[in-house]
Write a protein that holds these residues in place. Structure first.
Motif, PDB file in Angstrom:
ATOM      1  N   GLN A   1     102.358   9.973 101.077  1.00  0.00           N
ATOM      2  CA  GLN A   1     102.173  11.424 100.999  1.00  0.00           C
ATOM      3  C   GLN A   1     101.857  11.861  99.570  1.00  0.00           C
ATOM      4  OE1 GLN A   1     105.290  13.710 102.897  1.00  0.00           O
ATOM      5  NE2 GLN A   1     105.720  12.065 104.355  1.00  0.00           N
ATOM      6  N   LEU A   2     102.570  11.298  98.594  1.00  0.00           N
ATOM      7  CA  LEU A   2     102.312  11.659  97.205  1.00  0.00           C
ATOM      8  C   LEU A   2     100.921  11.223  96.763  1.00  0.00           C
ATOM      9  CD1 LEU A   2     105.676  11.041  95.312  1.00  0.00           C
ATOM     10  CD2 LEU A   2     104.357  13.141  95.391  1.00  0.00           C
ATOM     11  N   VAL A   3     100.528  10.011  97.145  1.00  0.00           N
ATOM     12  CA  VAL A   3      99.198   9.526  96.772  1.00  0.00           C
ATOM     13  C   VAL A   3      98.123  10.417  97.388  1.00  0.00           C
ATOM     14  CG1 VAL A   3      97.574   7.607  97.055  1.00  0.00           C
ATOM     15  CG2 VAL A   3      99.945   7.153  96.422  1.00  0.00           C
ATOM     16  N   ASP A   4      98.311  10.798  98.641  1.00  0.00           N
ATOM     17  CA  ASP A   4      97.335  11.653  99.311  1.00  0.00           C
ATOM     18  C   ASP A   4      97.258  13.027  98.646  1.00  0.00           C
ATOM     19  OD1 ASP A   4      95.561  12.258 101.705  1.00  0.00           O
ATOM     20  OD2 ASP A   4      97.109  13.761 101.999  1.00  0.00           O
ATOM     21  N   VAL A   5      98.417  13.601  98.311  1.00  0.00           N
ATOM     22  CA  VAL A   5      98.426  14.924  97.684  1.00  0.00           C
ATOM     23  C   VAL A   5      97.788  14.872  96.304  1.00  0.00           C
ATOM     24  CG1 VAL A   5      99.936  16.721  96.758  1.00  0.00           C
ATOM     25  CG2 VAL A   5     100.401  15.739  98.999  1.00  0.00           C
ATOM     26  N   GLU A   6      98.089  13.836  95.527  1.00  0.00           N
ATOM     27  CA  GLU A   6      97.499  13.726  94.198  1.00  0.00           C
ATOM     28  C   GLU A   6      95.984  13.569  94.277  1.00  0.00           C
ATOM     29  OE1 GLU A   6      98.932  14.182  91.380  1.00  0.00           O
ATOM     30  OE2 GLU A   6     100.938  14.440  92.210  1.00  0.00           O
ATOM     31  N   ALA A   7      95.505  12.796  95.262  1.00  0.00           N
ATOM     32  CA  ALA A   7      94.055  12.645  95.430  1.00  0.00           C
ATOM     33  C   ALA A   7      93.407  13.979  95.807  1.00  0.00           C
ATOM     34  CB  ALA A   7      93.761  11.591  96.491  1.00  0.00           C
ATOM     35  N   ARG A   8      94.057  14.726  96.686  1.00  0.00           N
ATOM     36  CA  ARG A   8      93.531  16.036  97.067  1.00  0.00           C
ATOM     37  C   ARG A   8      93.519  16.995  95.881  1.00  0.00           C
ATOM     38  NH1 ARG A   8      93.530  17.336 102.658  1.00  0.00           N
ATOM     39  NH2 ARG A   8      94.150  15.571 103.975  1.00  0.00           N
ATOM     40  N   ILE A   9      94.551  16.916  95.044  1.00  0.00           N
ATOM     41  CA  ILE A   9      94.607  17.781  93.862  1.00  0.00           C
ATOM     42  C   ILE A   9      93.447  17.469  92.916  1.00  0.00           C
ATOM     43  CG2 ILE A   9      95.941  18.233  91.765  1.00  0.00           C
ATOM     44  CD1 ILE A   9      98.468  18.050  93.440  1.00  0.00           C
ATOM     45  N   ALA A  10      93.192  16.182  92.688  1.00  0.00           N
ATOM     46  CA  ALA A  10      92.081  15.808  91.808  1.00  0.00           C
ATOM     47  C   ALA A  10      90.746  16.307  92.355  1.00  0.00           C
ATOM     48  CB  ALA A  10      92.060  14.289  91.627  1.00  0.00           C
ATOM     49  N   THR A  11      90.539  16.144  93.664  1.00  0.00           N
ATOM     50  CA  THR A  11      89.290  16.610  94.275  1.00  0.00           C
ATOM     51  C   THR A  11      89.170  18.128  94.202  1.00  0.00           C
ATOM     52  OG1 THR A  11      89.365  14.734  95.805  1.00  0.00           O
ATOM     53  CG2 THR A  11      87.926  16.566  96.385  1.00  0.00           C
ATOM     54  N   GLN A  12      90.274  18.825  94.437  1.00  0.00           N
ATOM     55  CA  GLN A  12      90.238  20.284  94.412  1.00  0.00           C
ATOM     56  C   GLN A  12      90.002  20.800  92.996  1.00  0.00           C
ATOM     57  OE1 GLN A  12      90.223  21.610  97.251  1.00  0.00           O
ATOM     58  NE2 GLN A  12      90.418  23.808  96.887  1.00  0.00           N
ATOM     59  N   LYS A  13      90.571  20.127  91.990  1.00  0.00           N
ATOM     60  CA  LYS A  13      90.328  20.535  90.610  1.00  0.00           C
ATOM     61  C   LYS A  13      88.849  20.411  90.254  1.00  0.00           C
ATOM     62  CE  LYS A  13      94.836  19.600  88.499  1.00  0.00           C
ATOM     63  NZ  LYS A  13      95.578  18.762  87.510  1.00  0.00           N
ATOM     64  N   ALA A  14      88.228  19.303  90.665  1.00  0.00           N
ATOM     65  CA  ALA A  14      86.802  19.133  90.405  1.00  0.00           C
ATOM     66  C   ALA A  14      85.981  20.216  91.100  1.00  0.00           C
ATOM     67  CB  ALA A  14      86.358  17.746  90.852  1.00  0.00           C
ATOM     68  N   SER A  15      86.379  20.567  92.327  1.00  0.00           N
ATOM     69  CA  SER A  15      85.671  21.611  93.059  1.00  0.00           C
ATOM     70  C   SER A  15      85.811  22.959  92.362  1.00  0.00           C
ATOM     71  CB  SER A  15      86.204  21.688  94.494  1.00  0.00           C
ATOM     72  OG  SER A  15      85.590  22.736  95.214  1.00  0.00           O
ATOM     73  N   VAL A  16      87.006  23.264  91.863  1.00  0.00           N
ATOM     74  CA  VAL A  16      87.222  24.527  91.160  1.00  0.00           C
ATOM     75  C   VAL A  16      86.394  24.591  89.883  1.00  0.00           C
ATOM     76  CG1 VAL A  16      88.968  25.876  89.910  1.00  0.00           C
ATOM     77  CG2 VAL A  16      89.498  24.931  92.154  1.00  0.00           C
ATOM     78  N   GLU A  17      86.322  23.474  89.161  1.00  0.00           N
ATOM     79  CA  GLU A  17      85.529  23.446  87.936  1.00  0.00           C
ATOM     80  C   GLU A  17      84.052  23.672  88.227  1.00  0.00           C
ATOM     81  OE1 GLU A  17      86.543  23.443  84.883  1.00  0.00           O
ATOM     82  OE2 GLU A  17      88.636  23.390  85.512  1.00  0.00           O
ATOM     83  N   ARG A  18      83.542  23.087  89.298  1.00  0.00           N
ATOM     84  CA  ARG A  18      82.133  23.299  89.654  1.00  0.00           C
ATOM     85  C   ARG A  18      81.879  24.765  89.996  1.00  0.00           C
ATOM     86  NH1 ARG A  18      82.878  18.293  92.441  1.00  0.00           N
ATOM     87  NH2 ARG A  18      83.222  19.440  94.376  1.00  0.00           N
ATOM     88  N   LEU A  19      82.804  25.380  90.717  1.00  0.00           N
ATOM     89  CA  LEU A  19      82.625  26.789  91.051  1.00  0.00           C
ATOM     90  C   LEU A  19      82.678  27.671  89.806  1.00  0.00           C
ATOM     91  CD1 LEU A  19      84.624  27.246  94.372  1.00  0.00           C
ATOM     92  CD2 LEU A  19      82.176  27.433  94.035  1.00  0.00           C
ATOM     93  N   ARG A  20      83.494  27.314  88.840  1.00  0.00           N
ATOM     94  CA  ARG A  20      83.543  28.092  87.604  1.00  0.00           C
ATOM     95  C   ARG A  20      82.226  28.014  86.852  1.00  0.00           C
ATOM     96  NH1 ARG A  20      89.659  26.493  85.419  1.00  0.00           N
ATOM     97  NH2 ARG A  20      90.795  27.851  86.898  1.00  0.00           N
ATOM     98  N   VAL A  21      81.610  26.839  86.859  1.00  0.00           N
ATOM     99  CA  VAL A  21      80.296  26.706  86.216  1.00  0.00           C
ATOM    100  C   VAL A  21      79.271  27.573  86.936  1.00  0.00           C
ATOM    101  CG1 VAL A  21      78.440  25.080  85.698  1.00  0.00           C
ATOM    102  CG2 VAL A  21      80.816  24.409  85.330  1.00  0.00           C
ATOM    103  N   LEU A  22      79.302  27.534  88.272  1.00  0.00           N
ATOM    104  CA  LEU A  22      78.373  28.377  89.033  1.00  0.00           C
ATOM    105  C   LEU A  22      78.650  29.859  88.794  1.00  0.00           C
ATOM    106  CD1 LEU A  22      78.273  26.456  92.454  1.00  0.00           C
ATOM    107  CD2 LEU A  22      76.520  26.490  90.675  1.00  0.00           C
ATOM    108  N   PHE A  23      79.921  30.209  88.625  1.00  0.00           N
ATOM    109  CA  PHE A  23      80.265  31.611  88.383  1.00  0.00           C
ATOM    110  C   PHE A  23      79.697  32.109  87.056  1.00  0.00           C
ATOM    111  CE2 PHE A  23      83.186  34.901  86.812  1.00  0.00           C
ATOM    112  CZ  PHE A  23      83.133  35.799  87.872  1.00  0.00           C
TER     113      PHE A  23
END
Length: 282
Positions: A143-165
């Motif tokens: 569960q921890l490994v899965d959550v950490e992987a999701r957090i890393a992916t979500q952070k990258a997604s947020v950064e891409r949206l900030r660039v687009l913003f």
């Protein structure tokens, strides 16, 4: 022509045998260093075929959520509960929920996972008489490994949206990207809270201590069979019947207050209608 062909075949065979002999002789006459160089590829190839099981393998540390339940018998319930809380604080933990009287009490404490076994062991004889002890562990590594992987992916997604913003040119684009950015940022924060909660449960174990002046009876074992299944079904039927009875009892006052006048009005209207039809027929 036949004899000429035989002679040519004999010359070719002799030349091949001489070349093989010379090659073997050259290999035998080669210095030891050359022989080692020739053997090196074979040794490297042999090393490449070494089974993977021979090589050391690093095992990932397992993340465990530990909980324990202890039943104690003590002549002084309040003193025993106070001692449990003091020992938990001395081990680096803290006391949580508490509910106690002079005859019976329950306290829940959080202690470091590494100190749980020692704390449970030292309760017997020093705080009271342990009549039952149960320690459970839940593996949450995946569960921890899965959550950490999701957090890393979500952070990258947020950064891409900030660039687009930052590159958005129209008001519509800004509003659309801002809405999506807010949504993904909220999901990221939810995942981070989930990760912190799991890490907190792993770091601190939960210990529940029940203290009584008399030995606490252990929970009755559940017997599987036709008799137990029949009793469980019968209890379910009785529970449903009681629920229906309670519902009818709750609705009965409304029926008496509203239903009786409504029935009287309907009766009067129908009687008037019948009288009108009789008069018209007459």
């Amino acid at each position: 022509m036949l004899w000429v062909g035989v002679a040519l075949l004999a010359l070719v065979s002799a030349g091949c045998s001489n070349s093989n002999t010379s090659g073997s002789a050259a290999y035998d006459a080669a210095p030891p260093q050359a022989a080692q160089n020739n053997a090196a590829p074979q040794e490297k190839q042999g090393q490449g075929n070494t089974p993977a099981a021979v090589q050391p393998v690093q095992q990932q540390e397992r993340q465990l959520v530990r909980t324990a339940t202890v039943d104690l018998r003590s002549d002084d319930v309040l003193k025993a509960i106070g001692e449990v809380k003091n020992r938990a604080q001395a081990a680096g933990g803290f006391a949580g929920q508490e509910n106690s009287t002079k005859e019976r009490g329950t306290v829940t404490v959080r202690v470091p996972s590494a100190e749980l076994d020692n704390l449970v062991k030292n309760l017997d004889g020093q705080v009271g008489e342990v009549t039952r002890s149960e320690v459970r562990s839940e593996d949450v590594t995946d569960q921890l490994v899965d959550v950490e992987a999701r957090i890393a992916t979500q952070k990258a997604s947020v950064e891409r949206l900030r660039v687009l913003f930052e590159r958005a040119g129209t008001t519509a684009e800004i509003a659309q990207i801002e809405s999506e950015l807010t949504k993904r940022q909220s999901e990221l924060e939810s995942m981070q809270r989930r990760s912190e909660s799991l890490k907190g449960k792993v770091a601190l174990a939960t210990l529940t201590v029940q203290v009584s002046t008399v030995p606490i009876a252990p929970p009755a074992p559940v017997e599987a069979g036709f008799g137990s299944a029949f009793l469980a079904g019968w209890h379910a039927v009785v529970t449903v019947f009681k629920a229906i009875t309670v519902g009818v009892g709750a609705l009965l006052p409304f029926v008496l207050v509203l239903g009786v006048p409504a029935a009287a009005v309907i009766y009067v209207l129908r009687r008037r209608k019948r009288v009108t039809r009789t008069n018209e027929a007459a």
